[in-house]
Enzyme design. Structure first.
Site, PDB file in Angstrom:
ATOM      1  N   GLY A 119       0.793  -1.276   0.018  1.00  0.00           N
ATOM      2  CA  GLY A 119      -0.051  -0.080  -0.024  1.00  0.00           C
ATOM      3  C   GLY A 119       0.832   1.310   0.036  1.00  0.00           C
ATOM      4  O   GLY A 119       1.726   1.222   0.594  1.00  0.00           O
ATOM      5  N   LYS A 125       6.248 -10.701   2.171  1.00  0.00           N
ATOM      6  CA  LYS A 125       4.836 -10.466   2.759  1.00  0.00           C
ATOM      7  C   LYS A 125       4.571 -10.996   4.105  1.00  0.00           C
ATOM      8  O   LYS A 125       4.395 -12.286   4.155  1.00  0.00           O
ATOM      9  CB  LYS A 125       3.474 -10.574   1.894  1.00  0.00           C
ATOM     10  CG  LYS A 125       2.203  -9.876   2.184  1.00  0.00           C
ATOM     11  CD  LYS A 125       2.414  -8.380   1.995  1.00  0.00           C
ATOM     12  CE  LYS A 125       1.216  -7.663   2.460  1.00  0.00           C
ATOM     13  NZ  LYS A 125       1.268  -6.138   2.275  1.00  0.00           N
ATOM     14  N   SER A 174       7.136  -6.549   3.459  1.00  0.00           N
ATOM     15  CA  SER A 174       5.981  -5.796   3.526  1.00  0.00           C
ATOM     16  C   SER A 174       5.079  -6.235   4.442  1.00  0.00           C
ATOM     17  O   SER A 174       4.720  -7.398   4.230  1.00  0.00           O
ATOM     18  CB  SER A 174       5.525  -5.274   2.057  1.00  0.00           C
ATOM     19  OG  SER A 174       4.222  -4.602   2.031  1.00  0.00           O
ATOM     20  N   GLU A 228      13.091   4.281   3.583  1.00  0.00           N
ATOM     21  CA  GLU A 228      13.027   4.205   5.168  1.00  0.00           C
ATOM     22  C   GLU A 228      13.422   5.732   5.564  1.00  0.00           C
ATOM     23  O   GLU A 228      14.207   6.062   5.125  1.00  0.00           O
ATOM     24  CB  GLU A 228      14.011   3.085   5.657  1.00  0.00           C
ATOM     25  CG  GLU A 228      14.024   3.220   7.082  1.00  0.00           C
ATOM     26  CD  GLU A 228      12.618   2.621   7.907  1.00  0.00           C
ATOM     27  OE1 GLU A 228      11.928   2.241   7.301  1.00  0.00           O
ATOM     28  OE2 GLU A 228      12.769   2.966   9.189  1.00  0.00           O
ATOM     29  N   PRO A 264      21.340  -0.241   5.084  1.00  0.00           N
ATOM     30  CA  PRO A 264      21.402   0.706   6.174  1.00  0.00           C
ATOM     31  C   PRO A 264      20.462   1.338   6.564  1.00  0.00           C
ATOM     32  O   PRO A 264      19.571   1.657   5.795  1.00  0.00           O
ATOM     33  CB  PRO A 264      22.942   1.316   5.676  1.00  0.00           C
ATOM     34  CG  PRO A 264      22.758   1.293   4.141  1.00  0.00           C
ATOM     35  CD  PRO A 264      21.979   0.041   4.055  1.00  0.00           C
TER      36      PRO A 264
END
Length: 372
Positions: free
Chosen positions: A85, A165, A235, A305, A359
């Protein structure tokens, strides 16, 4: 004598909404996709990517219904359907269909010594109290090994991308665990996504030999980010209780023009490793990928991230300070924009939340191209 080789196909298809299967159905109708050979479908949906993102389950249900008209329910259930998503910024909703077929005699005599290889696996259901802990690491590692065997890949060094997943915690699942005397790793359902992604990534690292089990403990998961895997993409989702795993690598037992390579971005704007991977795949470019060459790129798969340091190249970012929007949503948009500037298109599979995947603040990227 029939060829014993397999050949992989990758189809990137647009989606007008989470339940839009029109492009897939049309491709099947034209004969471009053989539904009996579909190994996995990865999709980017326009939900929020958080615990309550039901666009993922909505998309899976639509895909299952569309494919049920062509193959039996058991075969539909075996397809790994990994919906991610969040298409913040200008990321475009799309699906990537991974298909395998028996190679033809012409394929078997092709010019490439190795080609893209695909494998899949599912794990048993994960007990909620094991999520984010070593038990999840071990379960995922075993699943990755099974997916490698399915792909016919013996050497972990030949693996370039592992998509997992994984489940998350809801209050109902937490209460059920506590009712039989167990305690979950966290009671915050959103934070549980990070723990599940992180433990799953460490499991990939163990299976691929990047991480030693001796480096791991329950206490270091989602705390010691110096331990990470450069080929894991995990995910979380509310729509499952087990793990769906797809492995992509290179193998001499496969034929065809498709090839995959990977790189690790050091931070959210570090596109140079991706450029080097493109060069290794036969697409050396100095700037943005030229329009004439973009058609050779079958898929781009990346993780995003927000750096826990609160900085990107010594400049403060506010992704972790925003109480209104999850940092994963900021990161997807930011990394998606950086990569779109390199590749020249926006239907990029950028997934947020890269705990133990590359990282801190960076993340893995895998590229699949059709070789000249």
């Amino acid at each position: 004598m029939p060829s014993m080789f397999r050949r992989a196909y990758v189809h990137r298809l647009p989606m007008r909404s989470p339940d839009d299967t029109g492009a897939l159905v049309a491709a099947i109708g034209r004969g471009d996709i053989d539904p009996k050979g579909i190994v996995a479908i990865l999709g980017k949906t326009e939900g929020n990517g958080c615990v309550n993102d039901f666009t993922r389950a909505f998309a899976v249900r639509a895909l299952q219904q569309a494919l049920a008209a062509h193959i039996d329910p058991k075969a539909v259930g075996e397809i790994a359907m990994v919906m991610s998503g969040g298409t913040e910024g200008a990321l475009s909703p799309h699906m990537i269909v991974f298909e395998t077929r028996q190679a033809t005699e012409g394929d078997a005599d092709g010019p490439f010594a190795t080609s893209l290889a695909l494998g899949r696996a599912r794990t048993p259901v994960l007990a909620s109290e094991h999520l984010g802990r070593i038990a999840q690491v071990e379960q995922v590692a075993e699943g990755v090994r099974a997916a490698m065997a399915d792909a016919g890949i013996a050497d972990p060094n030949d693996v370039h991308y592992v998509q997992v997943k994984c489940p998350l915690l809801t209050m109902e699942r937490i209460e059920a665990a506590e009712a039989h005397g167990a305690r979950t790793v966290v009671r915050d359902t959103l934070k549980s996504m990070g723990f599940s992604r992180g433990a799953s990534a460490l499991g990939v690292g163990v299976a691929l030999g990047e991480i030693s089990p001796g480096q791991l403990s329950d206490e270091m998961i989602c705390r010691d980010y110096s331990v990470h895997c450069g080929r894991a993409a995990t995910s979380g989702g509310v729509e499952l209780l087990d793990h769906e795993i797809m492995v992509a690598g290179m193998s001499s037992a496969w034929r065809g023009p498709l090839a995959i390579d990977h790189a690790v971005m050091g931070d959210a704007i570090d596109i140079e490793p991706a450029r080097l991977a493109l060069a290794r795949l036969g697409l050396p470019i100095a700037g943005q990928v030229p329009a004439a060459e973009r058609g050779r790129i079958a898929a781009v798969l990346a993780k995003a991230e927000a750096a826990q340091s609160g900085q990107v190249r010594r400049r403060r970012h506010t992704m972790l300070d925003d109480s209104d929007i999850s940092s994963t949503r900021h990161a997807r948009a930011f990394v998606g924009g950086a990569l779109a500037g390199l590749f020249g298109f926006t239907d990029l599979f950028v997934s947020g939340g890269a705990e133990h995947q590359g990282p801190d603040g960076g993340g893995p990227i895998a590229i699949i191209v059709s070789r000249a």
